[in-house]
Design an enzyme around this catalytic site. Structure first.
Site: not given
Ligand SMILES: Cc1cc2nc3c(=O)[nH]c(=O)nc-3n(C[C@H](O)[C@H](O)[C@H](O)COP(=O)(O)OP(=O)(O)OC[C@H]3O[C@@H](n4cnc5c(N)ncnc54)[C@H](O)[C@@H]3O)c2cc1C
Length: 246
Positions: A89, A93, A91, A186
């Protein structure tokens, strides 16, 4: 400034590569036979079988890289929550923003009064940034720093006044498994308008390159039930129509 996304690079022959990985999994072939060229009919068959079984790891071998600009930091904060991806991204900074660009949400753009408040807030942020940069730079020079170092140090802290609306540029690389997951979350109407528009544009780009892989790319409800329960947008038929015509 409006959202712009381009597909910079992708793994060559994505559908053939995924079909080869699938062939190795499901046929009694060695690596030489796996690597033999496949006609489009066999490629299609292997990919369709994979997608139907939900066996997603072979699609991780293919990645797409996007360059994105004209988006807000609100959007990129949401984007980088997708951890199974790579990002670079611009920066704040190192790049001094003499007049920062910003994204105005459409609902605010349409409302004259709201827009006036919004634009004034942006102008105030720029003024504060300029004053802080000038003040801190002069102070650091007085303390003996050379001008370039003093300015760099001052913008590091002055940038804290910039808002979520601030325009930014980012490069994102995602493999196909991540992309399909990203589109499910998304492209959904429950996602915010800006990242939803980005996801829609990204889906159009990858579908053009790999129509078979991304045949079912889109929100969860495109091929299954809505996972949002009581929070459902209630427009599943319209959403399916939109994405099936893509
Ligand atoms: C409509 C909507 C509302 C949202 N509102 C909020 C909100 O209010 N607050 C907020 O904080 N976020 C919010 N989010 C973000 C959401 O919680 C996720 O952080 C974001 O969508 C990324 O999804 P992900 O973690 O599945 O994806 P990625 O990080 O790409 O991970 C993909 C998959 O890999 C696995 N994975 C990745 N990392 C780990 C790990 N550490 N441990 C175990 N499994 C893992 C999981 O199966 C995960 O689904 C929102 C998202 C949406 C779409």
């Amino acid at each position: 400034m409006s959202l712009k996304v381009i597909l910079v690079e992708h793994t060559p022959n994505p559908e053939v590569l995924i079909a080869k990985a699938a062939k190795l999994c499901y046929s009694s072939v060695g690596i030489e036979e796996m690597n033999e060229s496949m006609d489009s009919e066999k490629t299609l068959k292997f990919i369709n079988n994979l997608m139907a079984m939900g066996h997603e790891s072979p699609v991780e071998h293919v990645s797409f890289t996007f360059a994105i600009e004209g988006v807000s930091r609100t959007l990129t904060h949401q984007l980088v929550r997708h951890r199974i991806a790579s990002y670079s991204q611009q920066s704040q900074r190192y790049v001094k923003l003499n007049q920062f660009e910003y994204v105005i949400p459409p609902e605010i753009e349409r409302d004259e009064y709201a827009k006036e408040i919004f634009v004034k807030a942006m102008e105030a942020d720029q003024t504060a940034y300029d004053k802080l940069t000038a003040h801190l730079t002069a102070k650091y020079i007085d303390e003996g720093m050379v001008t370039s170092a003093a300015e760099k140090k001052s913008i590091e802290d002055a940038r804290y006044v910039f808002p979520n609306a601030c325009e930014t540029k980012i490069i994102a690389t995602m493999n196909v498994r991540t992309l399909l997951h990203f589109f499910k979350q998304r492209c959904c109407n429950r996602a915010q308008w800006e990242i939803r528009e980005l996801a829609f544009q990204m889906l159009k780009l990858v579908k053009h390159v790999s129509p078979t892989i991304f045949k079912y790319g889109g929100p969860s409800c495109l091929i299954g039930d809505c996972p949002e329960g009581k929070m459902t947008c209630g427009h599943i038929a319209a959403v399916r129509e939109k994405y099936s015509q893509l």
